[in-house]
Design a protein around this motif. Structure first.
Motif, PDB file in Angstrom:
ATOM      1  N   PRO A 145       0.780  -1.239  -0.347  1.00  0.00           N
ATOM      2  CA  PRO A 145       0.014  -0.391   0.426  1.00  0.00           C
ATOM      3  C   PRO A 145       0.866   1.659  -0.104  1.00  0.00           C
ATOM      4  CG  PRO A 145      -0.057  -0.996   2.395  1.00  0.00           C
ATOM      5  CD  PRO A 145       0.346  -1.676   1.277  1.00  0.00           C
ATOM      6  N   GLN A 146       0.671   2.128  -0.627  1.00  0.00           N
ATOM      7  CA  GLN A 146       0.981   3.302  -0.016  1.00  0.00           C
ATOM      8  C   GLN A 146       0.519   4.002   0.251  1.00  0.00           C
ATOM      9  OE1 GLN A 146       3.173   4.544  -3.371  1.00  0.00           O
ATOM     10  NE2 GLN A 146       3.104   1.716  -3.201  1.00  0.00           N
ATOM     11  N   ILE A 147      -0.903   4.126   1.095  1.00  0.00           N
ATOM     12  CA  ILE A 147      -0.889   4.137   2.543  1.00  0.00           C
ATOM     13  C   ILE A 147      -1.691   3.298   2.640  1.00  0.00           C
ATOM     14  CG2 ILE A 147      -1.450   7.099   1.945  1.00  0.00           C
ATOM     15  CD1 ILE A 147      -3.897   5.685   0.733  1.00  0.00           C
ATOM     16  N   ARG A 148      -1.043   3.419   4.483  1.00  0.00           N
ATOM     17  CA  ARG A 148      -1.685   2.672   5.339  1.00  0.00           C
ATOM     18  C   ARG A 148      -1.981   3.558   6.895  1.00  0.00           C
ATOM     19  NH1 ARG A 148       2.660  -1.599   5.460  1.00  0.00           N
ATOM     20  NH2 ARG A 148       0.622  -3.474   5.256  1.00  0.00           N
ATOM     21  N   LEU A 149      -2.843   3.617   7.979  1.00  0.00           N
ATOM     22  CA  LEU A 149      -2.505   3.198   8.882  1.00  0.00           C
ATOM     23  C   LEU A 149      -1.715   2.897   9.360  1.00  0.00           C
ATOM     24  CD1 LEU A 149      -7.108   3.736  10.017  1.00  0.00           C
ATOM     25  CD2 LEU A 149      -5.203   5.422   9.380  1.00  0.00           C
ATOM     26  N   ASP A 150      -0.664   3.351   9.955  1.00  0.00           N
ATOM     27  CA  ASP A 150       0.444   3.091  10.600  1.00  0.00           C
ATOM     28  C   ASP A 150       0.456   2.968  12.094  1.00  0.00           C
ATOM     29  OD1 ASP A 150       2.962   1.717  12.074  1.00  0.00           O
ATOM     30  OD2 ASP A 150       3.788   1.997  10.040  1.00  0.00           O
ATOM     31  N   THR A 151       0.803   2.785  13.442  1.00  0.00           N
ATOM     32  CA  THR A 151       0.808   3.485  15.060  1.00  0.00           C
ATOM     33  C   THR A 151       2.216   4.511  15.141  1.00  0.00           C
ATOM     34  OG1 THR A 151       1.976   1.551  15.540  1.00  0.00           O
ATOM     35  CG2 THR A 151      -1.040   1.992  15.591  1.00  0.00           C
ATOM     36  N   ARG A 152       2.977   3.685  13.956  1.00  0.00           N
ATOM     37  CA  ARG A 152       4.703   3.851  13.877  1.00  0.00           C
ATOM     38  C   ARG A 152       4.644   5.262  13.101  1.00  0.00           C
ATOM     39  NH1 ARG A 152       7.648  -1.017  10.842  1.00  0.00           N
ATOM     40  NH2 ARG A 152       5.769   0.219   9.911  1.00  0.00           N
ATOM     41  N   ALA A 153       4.573   5.712  12.440  1.00  0.00           N
ATOM     42  CA  ALA A 153       3.925   6.609  11.235  1.00  0.00           C
ATOM     43  C   ALA A 153       1.930   7.410  11.975  1.00  0.00           C
ATOM     44  CB  ALA A 153       4.660   6.709  10.793  1.00  0.00           C
ATOM     45  N   PRO A 154       1.530   8.252  12.275  1.00  0.00           N
ATOM     46  CA  PRO A 154       0.253   8.077  12.405  1.00  0.00           C
ATOM     47  C   PRO A 154       0.034   9.362  11.300  1.00  0.00           C
ATOM     48  CG  PRO A 154       1.538   8.327  14.270  1.00  0.00           C
ATOM     49  CD  PRO A 154       2.060   8.280  13.396  1.00  0.00           C
ATOM     50  N   SER A 155      -1.786   9.144  11.210  1.00  0.00           N
ATOM     51  CA  SER A 155      -1.984   9.552   9.928  1.00  0.00           C
ATOM     52  C   SER A 155      -3.421   9.447   9.438  1.00  0.00           C
ATOM     53  CB  SER A 155      -1.745   9.330   7.821  1.00  0.00           C
ATOM     54  OG  SER A 155      -1.388   7.947   8.039  1.00  0.00           O
ATOM     55  N   VAL A 156      -3.978  10.269   9.228  1.00  0.00           N
ATOM     56  CA  VAL A 156      -5.715  10.744   9.168  1.00  0.00           C
ATOM     57  C   VAL A 156      -6.043  10.185   7.501  1.00  0.00           C
ATOM     58  CG1 VAL A 156      -6.998  12.762   8.548  1.00  0.00           C
ATOM     59  CG2 VAL A 156      -5.468  12.451  11.100  1.00  0.00           C
ATOM     60  N   MET A 157      -6.981   9.274   7.966  1.00  0.00           N
ATOM     61  CA  MET A 157      -7.863   8.733   7.034  1.00  0.00           C
ATOM     62  C   MET A 157      -9.613   9.588   6.512  1.00  0.00           C
ATOM     63  SD  MET A 157      -7.239   5.010   5.636  1.00  0.00           S
ATOM     64  CE  MET A 157      -5.317   4.507   4.659  1.00  0.00           C
ATOM     65  N   GLY A 158      -9.895   9.907   5.619  1.00  0.00           N
ATOM     66  CA  GLY A 158     -10.498  10.271   5.760  1.00  0.00           C
ATOM     67  C   GLY A 158     -11.337  11.769   6.612  1.00  0.00           C
ATOM     68  N   ALA A 159     -10.130  12.734   6.425  1.00  0.00           N
ATOM     69  CA  ALA A 159     -10.131  14.385   7.332  1.00  0.00           C
ATOM     70  C   ALA A 159     -11.900  15.080   6.606  1.00  0.00           C
ATOM     71  CB  ALA A 159      -9.247  14.581   6.716  1.00  0.00           C
ATOM     72  N   VAL A 160     -12.082  16.142   7.140  1.00  0.00           N
ATOM     73  CA  VAL A 160     -13.593  16.500   6.242  1.00  0.00           C
ATOM     74  C   VAL A 160     -12.732  17.617   5.512  1.00  0.00           C
ATOM     75  CG1 VAL A 160     -14.533  18.693   6.930  1.00  0.00           C
ATOM     76  CG2 VAL A 160     -14.692  17.173   9.201  1.00  0.00           C
ATOM     77  N   GLY A 161     -13.292  17.406   4.032  1.00  0.00           N
ATOM     78  CA  GLY A 161     -13.084  18.101   2.986  1.00  0.00           C
ATOM     79  C   GLY A 161     -13.694  19.528   3.103  1.00  0.00           C
ATOM     80  N   VAL A 162     -13.253  20.579   3.484  1.00  0.00           N
ATOM     81  CA  VAL A 162     -13.668  22.237   3.193  1.00  0.00           C
ATOM     82  C   VAL A 162     -13.484  22.441   2.388  1.00  0.00           C
ATOM     83  CG1 VAL A 162     -12.973  22.545   6.175  1.00  0.00           C
ATOM     84  CG2 VAL A 162     -11.629  22.808   4.086  1.00  0.00           C
ATOM     85  N   PRO A 163     -14.463  23.808   2.074  1.00  0.00           N
ATOM     86  CA  PRO A 163     -14.628  23.742   0.720  1.00  0.00           C
ATOM     87  C   PRO A 163     -13.292  24.324   0.041  1.00  0.00           C
ATOM     88  CG  PRO A 163     -16.859  25.233   1.730  1.00  0.00           C
ATOM     89  CD  PRO A 163     -14.908  24.303   2.854  1.00  0.00           C
ATOM     90  N   GLU A 164     -12.669  24.536   0.338  1.00  0.00           N
ATOM     91  CA  GLU A 164     -10.876  25.525  -0.400  1.00  0.00           C
ATOM     92  C   GLU A 164     -10.638  23.657  -0.467  1.00  0.00           C
ATOM     93  OE1 GLU A 164     -12.140  26.139   2.520  1.00  0.00           O
ATOM     94  OE2 GLU A 164     -12.725  28.577   2.411  1.00  0.00           O
TER      95      GLU A 164
END
Lengths: 391, 313
Positions: free
Chosen positions: A196-215
């Protein structure tokens, strides 16, 4: 040459999923898809496939759990039909927007009501705008062959989008056919492990599914649209390497005896094979008829489709689901709009066939072709033909 | 088991895995609950968040408040997504594709996302016994969409879809028993908690995460905006809810119920109701109905605790 065996298409498809070394399966039963997940649960419970099989409580949760599985980097599969696909609807948009390469087999079936378990394309045509790569298999062999292709395309780092393998419920799903199995070595060679190019990983925290503001929402959707359009080249590439692996050639747009044809039929799914018999019968009588059909449905292979048509003057388009109240039904709508900008604009006649399991026979295709040949002479298109409907 | 209530604040990690600077209202108790949750859970955690206030205020791109991996898919499916995370982690660890070592999988939803629209997915995950902690932060209405009633809204509370009208005085129904529903699934651990008792809450989180299988913590988290109360009164309200017995703190594990606090007497419910605008219209009769209902429920719970403890011996 790999061995051929007489086997139900659904079982072959499930075997193919297992041989893709799938990591995680979320499953909910629905006719006529059920044999696939049943057979996968046997693989897992017999200890022959090291995978997690999660028997969830609805299709909505099946797709939600699949998102979770894929988000941590598991090769993920699920399957459904009809109402199940409709229940997933909300989540189907999330899977591609989160860029999760889930693979799903859809045994195409009518939508209620009235309730119908039989085959047509109402379920998938209602979901054509969800942002998944979508392909159609016409028989059991194609179900088996295109399953690894789906994983290969979906997981390709240039794509990273989910993919649906469509095939006709019952007509294909429950058919016992001679199917040539690949060897495990061929699977492993064709389909590398998922990275995977992106995955949830506790060693490198990331956010999936953030709020898409109009910008940023518009840009996010634009990127998703482009990714889906760009996946076409990857599908072509994956079909080419599939041919190298097993010797069978598939194209994103297929033609059958269309080169010198006066009229061609456009259709999706297993009825293509019935239509081929009609073409062969009419060709024997010297009538120039053929078939051009998009195998890849999303992204729609517009340029390839137009090229495949060549200078054919008359086109019949078969739809297998309604778009209620619309000017055209879904396949016709797609193709007519694709041809509007084209320099070649054949006369188009639309046919509605095979709704809710209604049989369509070789003779009916022959009659449709005869109609199209007449249209070629008169130069006048027909109104939409609802084949076989009783008033 | 660490005893936070003995050693108190010195044992709590200073690191903020739920960062300040998020977009919650002043006095937001759910945001406080998340802060405590992650202090107890630590960095080896992964969160699936339902749509709701806490999702919106913490993830407006590019201002992310999360110091742990976090995913939001939709409203009603946090339990199912978390179930997927758990399955995925389990198989990838078993196959050696990712590092071994326990990862806490946590699902988070509000009362609307849990009591109402997410109940089916929650029941499925609990029934499957997946190794997930589900945290429901309960502010007793759909606050994110503008204070509409949920099945977590208590009787007579005025919301925008259960307004205190001339013929109907607010919410018509009693609050659904979420922890009871979770316990009925015979899960590994169920607890109620309150933002006014942070050490108790953090200990419950630690305890839940040390237990394999599915777990649920129902945390009472007042909303000053939705309750028409002062931000300064939020902790007081959370404490009064416990002290009046309208939101008792207890645990359920292995068939045994344990009351978390030994209250010699219950304060009258009026002290709790009178500082909330959503109850401004209450008559004495209505207050009596609330009081009688909570007395029954509280006695029933205490009886259940005594009986189950006796049975366990």
């Amino acid at each position: 040459m790999a061995k051929r065996k007489g086997i139900e298409s659904s079982i072959a498809l499930a075997d193919s999923v297992a041989m893709c070394r799938v990591d995680a399966i979320s499953a909910y039963p629905i006719t006529p898809q059920t044999h696939i997940v049943e057979h996968l649960s046997e693989w897992v419970n017999d200890g022959e496939l090291d995978a997690e099989f999660l028997p969830v409580e609805s299709e909505h949760s099946a797709m939600s759990a699949a998102c979770g599985m894929s988000a941590v980097g598991a090769r993920t599969f699920t399957a459904t039909s009809s109402q199940g696909l409709a229940l997933m609807h909300e989540i189907l948009f999330l899977t591609p927007s989160l860029r999760l390469p889930v693979v799903m087999a859809v045994a195409n079936r009518a939508l209620a009501g009235p309730i119908s378990i039989w085959n047509d394309h109402s379920d998938i045509m209602a979901e054509r705008d969800i942002g998944w790569v979508q392909i159609f298999a016409e028989n059991g062999q194609e179900c088996f062959d295109l399953t690894p292709l789906c994983f290969k395309v979906a997981e390709d780092k240039r794509v990273h989008l989910p993919m649906i393998l469509n095939f006709d419920g019952f007509i294909v799903s429950h058919m016992i056919e001679p199917i040539e199995y690949w060897t495990q070595e061929q699977f492993d060679h064709y389909l590398p492990p998922f990275e995977p190019q992106i995955r949830l990983d506790t060693r490198a925290p990331s956010v999936m599914g953030a709020v898409g503001v109009p910008e940023i929402y518009y840009e996010a959707k634009m990127a998703q649209h482009n990714a889906l359009l760009d996946s076409k080249a990857v599908v072509v590439e994956a079909l080419e390497s599939l041919e190298k692996e097993i010797g069978r050639k598939y194209n994103i747009v297929e033609s059958y005896r269309a080169d010198d044809a006066d009229v061609v039929m456009v259709l999706l799914g297993s009825l293509v094979e019935t239509c081929m018999t009609a073409v062969d019968n009419l060709r024997e009588k010297g009538l120039k008829v053929g078939i051009v059909r998009p195998r890849l449905w999303r992204p729609f292979p517009k340029e390839e489709f137009i090229a495949a048509l060549g200078n054919i003057p008359v086109l019949g388009i078969c739809d297998r689901s309604f778009t209620f109240g619309a000017a055209h039904h879904p396949v016709a709508s797609e193709i007519k709009s694709a041809l509007y900008d084209s320099e070649k604009r054949p006369i188009i006649c639309e046919y509605m066939i095979g709704i809710g399991g209604r049989d369509i026979r070789v003779q009916e295709f022959e009659q449709m072709f005869m109609q199209l040949l007449e249209v070629k002479t008169t130069g006048k298109a027909l109104p939409i033909q609802y084949v076989g409907v009783r008033s | 088991m660490e005893k936070f209530n003995v050693f108190a604040s010195k044992l709590i990690p200073e690191a903020e895995l739920f960062s300040p600077g998020h977009k919650a209202c002043q006095g937001c108790a759910p945001a406080l609950a998340l802060r405590y949750l992650l202090k107890a859970a630590g960095p080896n955690s992964m969160v699936a968040n339902a749509t709701g206030c806490m999702e919106i205020i913490s993830s407006a791109y590019p201002d992310m408040a999360w110091g742990v991996p976090w995913i939001h898919v939709a409203f009603e499916n946090a339990a199912a997504v978390a179930g997927g995370l758990e399955s995925g982690i389990k198989v990838l660890q078993r196959k050696g594709k990712i590092d071994k070592g326990h990862i806490n999988v946590i699902a988070i939803g509000g009362d609307g996302g849990t009591f109402d629209i997410g109940l089916q997915a929650l029941s499925g995950m609990l029934e499957r016994g997946q190794d997930v902690l589900y945290l429901c932060y309960d502010n007793e209405a759909y606050m994110n969409t503008g204070i509409q009633r949920s099945s977590g809204t208590p009787i007579f509370a005025s919301t925008t879809t259960s307004p205190a009208g001339k013929s109907v005085p607010g919410q018509r129904t009693f609050k659904k028993d979420l922890a009871g529903i979770a316990a009925a699934h015979n899960v590994s651990y169920v607890a109620t908690a309150s933002v006014a008792y942070p050490f108790d809450f953090m200990e419950k989180v630690k305890k839940a995460l040390a237990t394999r299988g599915s777990k649920l913590i129902h945390i009472f988290a007042p909303c000053p905006t939705g309750w028409k109360s002062q931000p300064k009164d939020i902790i007081k309200l959370a404490r009064l809810a416990v002290q009046t017995g309208i939101f008792p703190l207890y645990e359920y594990q292995g068939g045994v119920y344990n009351m978390s606090l030994d209250l010699p007497f219950l304060k009258p419910i009026k002290t709790y109701l009178k500082i909330q605008g959503r109850y401004r219209h209450l008559t004495d009769d209505m207050i009596n109905i609330i009081q009688e209902d909570l007395n029954l429920r509280y006695d029933w719970l205490k009886g259940l605790a005594a009986l189950s403890q006796q049975e366990a011996k």
